[in-house]
Design an enzyme around this catalytic site. Structure first.
Site, mmCIF file in Angstrom:
data_model
loop_
_atom_site.group_PDB
_atom_site.id
_atom_site.type_symbol
_atom_site.label_atom_id
_atom_site.label_comp_id
_atom_site.label_asym_id
_atom_site.label_seq_id
_atom_site.Cartn_x
_atom_site.Cartn_y
_atom_site.Cartn_z
ATOM 1 N N ASP A 87 0.742 -1.261 -0.035
ATOM 2 C CA ASP A 87 0.190 0.110 -0.026
ATOM 3 C C ASP A 87 0.955 1.260 -0.126
ATOM 4 O O ASP A 87 2.040 1.186 0.291
ATOM 5 C CB ASP A 87 -1.038 0.011 1.132
ATOM 6 C CG ASP A 87 -2.204 0.927 0.934
ATOM 7 O OD1 ASP A 87 -2.228 1.625 -0.002
ATOM 8 O OD2 ASP A 87 -3.263 0.813 1.826
ATOM 9 N N ASP A 122 -3.449 7.262 -3.653
ATOM 10 C CA ASP A 122 -4.906 7.975 -3.962
ATOM 11 C C ASP A 122 -5.222 9.036 -3.018
ATOM 12 O O ASP A 122 -4.541 9.051 -1.887
ATOM 13 C CB ASP A 122 -6.057 6.753 -3.829
ATOM 14 C CG ASP A 122 -5.708 6.026 -2.785
ATOM 15 O OD1 ASP A 122 -4.723 5.516 -2.499
ATOM 16 O OD2 ASP A 122 -6.839 5.444 -2.080
ATOM 17 N N CYS A 272 -14.350 -21.861 19.823
ATOM 18 C CA CYS A 272 -13.323 -21.809 18.550
ATOM 19 C C CYS A 272 -12.610 -23.272 18.570
ATOM 20 O O CYS A 272 -12.184 -23.879 19.551
ATOM 21 C CB CYS A 272 -12.512 -20.846 18.405
ATOM 22 S SG CYS A 272 -11.492 -20.744 16.900
ATOM 23 N N CYS A 274 -9.920 -23.715 16.590
ATOM 24 C CA CYS A 274 -8.547 -23.445 15.772
ATOM 25 C C CYS A 274 -7.542 -23.979 16.668
ATOM 26 O O CYS A 274 -7.827 -24.192 17.853
ATOM 27 C CB CYS A 274 -8.363 -21.931 15.530
ATOM 28 S SG CYS A 274 -7.740 -20.925 16.954
ATOM 29 N N CYS A 277 -6.870 -22.234 20.300
ATOM 30 C CA CYS A 277 -7.854 -22.475 21.171
ATOM 31 C C CYS A 277 -7.951 -23.999 21.535
ATOM 32 O O CYS A 277 -8.366 -24.233 22.866
ATOM 33 C CB CYS A 277 -9.265 -21.993 20.589
ATOM 34 S SG CYS A 277 -9.430 -20.440 20.578
HETATM 35 N N1 GUN Z 1 -6.061 1.446 3.392
HETATM 36 C C1 GUN Z 1 -7.462 1.631 3.800
HETATM 37 N N2 GUN Z 1 -8.176 2.479 3.152
HETATM 38 C C2 GUN Z 1 -7.178 2.812 2.118
HETATM 39 C C3 GUN Z 1 -7.323 3.952 0.995
HETATM 40 O O1 GUN Z 1 -8.605 4.584 0.805
HETATM 41 N N3 GUN Z 1 -6.426 4.091 0.068
HETATM 42 C C4 GUN Z 1 -5.364 3.248 0.228
HETATM 43 N N4 GUN Z 1 -4.321 3.355 -0.680
HETATM 44 N N5 GUN Z 1 -5.141 2.408 1.122
HETATM 45 C C5 GUN Z 1 -6.208 2.362 2.282
HETATM 46 ZN ZN ZN Z 2 -9.487 -19.951 18.191
#
Ligand code: GUN
Ligand code: ZN
Length: 651
Positions: A87, A122, A272, A274, A277
């Site tokens: 990201d 963005d 759970c 898993c 747990c």
């Molecule tokens: N992570 C959570 N929301 C967003 C978003 O609107 N844009 C980007 N690039 N990462 C995010």
């Molecule tokens: Zn669990």
């Protein structure tokens, strides 16, 4: 790159090809904090069978590890063999108000570290942004997406949809980025909605975005990591989710469960199964963040697997309706869906393998039932009669249940029998059409469902043109029927079913086109039901026992092609592909030039050349929008080729 294998609603099971292996969608991308991994990327791969993760390029690029990641590449740096999405820092701009990086810099950095999917920077549209501000967010986001596409090199690009709560802006942004060279479309700006459980707004945002998005591209929902929302978001066509919530909740001492979160110190006994747990006492889990994080991840991955199972089995709607009971805001979101039925219906398969279960008063508003009621209004021609006999909801199939009643009524009255069902009016000759007989409904309905049934019935009856409708209340009703609509009435049920189903399935005028001539039936010796329909000795239709709808045969296709003008029922394919379909080969989306916008997944269709020569009859697996968008995958399964006119028998 992205191929869809199964579908339900707008949800799909797909395969995303990456340079680091295949990813099956819907998929959950755990967020790995490069400074503080709670569960190591190696373990994500080996223990959780995680095929793709997400980490933050902005944090990596600003932190002390910058040079090491650039040198080693992000896969080696993290020790993760699968696909890596990164990201960009847009979320940090939401949290901190600003980031000191440009779109160009962050794209170059992501390329430099070998990210499989790099995200543009963005502009985070807050839900509070008014239309003017959100429009500016959208314009700048699309501008940067274009810039990123020019810079991406051979890195796959994630483009973002912003626009706040403004549906028109969301759709515009989605269109803007869909036209660009990007691999994944991400719906952004929704974290503030998720954090405050504003799921109804989330539905509006996703639907508006999906309307503008290229349906052939996988859709990521940024920041949606809570198992509560996976079914709903998947149903609306989200394929990828990223979750930091497993870690965030663990840090806050909380455990995720499929229906909500709980404070670990208050769980007492975990329901759970898993490994965490099973192998650790609650007292230890309650005091160990890493154990809670692992449990939370197991729950999240299990929730994603359940979504995939539901898509494969065709009961994703039911899963969504059930899950909606775990949070009031989710129930509100479910009730919002009916407002978008015209869009949702385009993607809804014709029928399913399994029965439709009544889960609550919301069930009646599913797109499949919306479609049934609409087709009844638009395509079904009510037969002439002096009135209607209205039969009550209850055990199905209706025709069998009411056989004796109808016999009595027809002896004395000329009325047409229609059931006032919870799903809407069902003329008795259409009771076999999925899901009318293949439904499981309770014996007694809630007030909302009863009122809805009234409204559905009235809406249809108003346009059907009968002078009156009388509710069947037992033999006492016979007297009044006799007085108001003296009979008798004689109905050839097989013929009535075939005619009504043909118009209902293929559109008005289909019965006339298909059944013009001497009609005969092949009837199943087991069930007494019509199997095949022959006209002038030619096999034109087969009636499927599973969903009560027709399979179109070559002779039937020829009749519909002759009577219906293009583009009705057509899938128009490239001239080059014609010889293959003449041999019975399937239709791939890549070769589709155009199609009837009224075709739905599962519909029978006429495969034609650009000059409208009929070459085959097929069952489509996509709607028009999808056929035109996809360059991978099957668009229609050819049932049989239709010989060219010279060798075709005369009709
Ligand atoms: N992570 C959570 N929301 C967003 C978003 O609107 N844009 C980007 N690039 N990462 C995010
Ligand atoms: Zn669990």
């Amino acid at each position: 790159m992205f191929e869809v294998r199964e579908r339900d609603g707008l949800g799909r099971i797909g395969t995303l090809e990456t340079r680091h292996g295949r990813v099956t969608t819907p998929a959950l991308l755990p967020v790995v904090n490069p400074n503080r991994p709670l569960v190591s990327p190696q373990e994500l791969a080996s223990e959780f069978r995680c095929e793709i993760l997400i980490t933050n390029a902005y944090i990596l690029g600003k932190g002390p590890a910058r040079e090491a990641v650039l040198r080693q590449g992000v896969h080696e740096f993290l020790g993760f063999p699968g696909a890596v999405m990164t990201d960009s820092g847009a979320f940090q701009s939401h949290v901190y108000g600003d980031v000191d990086v440009t779109n160009r810099e962050v794209i170059e950095f992501q390329k430099g570290i070998g990210s499989d999917f790099g995200t543009m920077l963005d502009v985070f549209s807050e839900p509070s942004h008014d239309a003017v501000r959100a429009a500016a967010d959208v314009d700048e986001t699309v501008r940067r997406a274009r810039e990123a596409a020019a810079l991406r090199g051979d890195m796959d690009l994630v483009g973002a949809v912003q626009g706040g709560l403004h549906p028109d802006l969301r759709e515009r942004c989605a269109r803007g980025i869909s036209g660009l060279d990007i691999s994944v479309c991400a719906i952004g700006g929704v974290v503030p909605l998720l954090e405050t459980y504003r799921f109804r707004d989330l539905v509006r945002v996703i639907v508006a975005s999906k309307k503008g998005l290229d349906p052939s591209k996988p859709v990521h929902l940024f920041g949606a990591g809570h198992p509560l929302v996976f079914p709903l978001a998947a149903l609306l066509g989200c394929d990828l989710f990223d979750s930091a919530s497993y870690a965030k909740y663990a840090r806050a001492g909380r455990m995720l469960f499929p229906e909500g979160t709980r404070r670990a110190s208050e769980v007492g006994e975990s329901p759970c199964l898993c490994p965490v747990c099973r192998e650790h006492p609650m007292s230890e889990i309650a005091t160990t963040e890493a154990l809670r994080a692992r449990h939370n991840l197991h729950v999240c991955f299990a929730a994603i697997r359940e979504v995939r199972r539901a898509i494969a089995h065709g009961d994703l709607w039911e899963l969504v309706e059930r899950r909606a009971r775990s949070h009031p805001e989710l129930l509100l979101a479910l009730r919002e869906l009916r407002r978008h039925n015209d869009f949702l219906e385009e993607f809804e398969p014709l029928s399913r393998r399994s029965a439709l279960y009544y889960v609550g008063p919301e069930t009646a508003h599913r797109p499949i039932l919306h479609r049934f009621r609409r087709r009844l209004q638009e395509r079904y021609v009510p037969p002439g009669a002096k009135g209607l006999i209205v039969l009550p909801e209850g055990g199905r199939p209706f025709a069998e249940r009411f056989a004796r009643v109808v016999e009595q009524v027809f002896q004395v009255a000329d009325v047409h029998p229609v059931v006032k069902s919870a799903w809407g009016p069902v003329p008795l000759e259409l009771d076999h059409v999925w899901p009318m007989s293949q439904s499981v409904v309770p014996d007694a309905f809630d007030v909302e469902s009863q009122e809805a049934a009234e409204v559905f019935f009235r809406e249809w009856a108003a346009g059907a043109g009968y002078p009156f409708g009388l509710l069947w209340e037992g033999v006492s009703t016979l007297e009044e029927l006799k007085a108001r609509a003296p009979g008798p009435r004689v109905v050839d049920w097989n013929a009535a079913r075939i005619r009504a189903t043909a118009d209902f399935q293929f559109g008005g005028g289909a019965a006339k086109a298909l059944l013009d001539g001497t009609v005969s039936f092949v009837v199943s010796t087991n069930t007494g039901k019509v199997r095949n329909v022959l006209v002038d000795g030619e096999h034109v239709l087969s009636l499927r026992a599973e969903d009560g709808l027709f399979t179109l045969k070559a002779a039937g296709a020829r009749r519909l092609h002759h009577s219906f003008a293009a583009p009705r029922l057509r899938v128009i394919v490239d001239a080059d592909a014609i010889p293959f379909h003449r041999e019975g080969k399937n239709v791939f989306a890549k070769f589709v030039r155009d199609a009837d916008p009224d075709l739905r997944p599962g519909d029978e269709a006429l495969i034609v050349s650009p000059a409208d020569e009929l070459v085959a009859v097929a069952q489509v697996t996509m709607n028009r929008r999808e056929m035109l968008a996809f360059s991978q995958g099957l668009a229609a399964r050819v049932r049989e080729s239709v010989p060219p006119p010279s060798s075709a028998p005369r009709r």
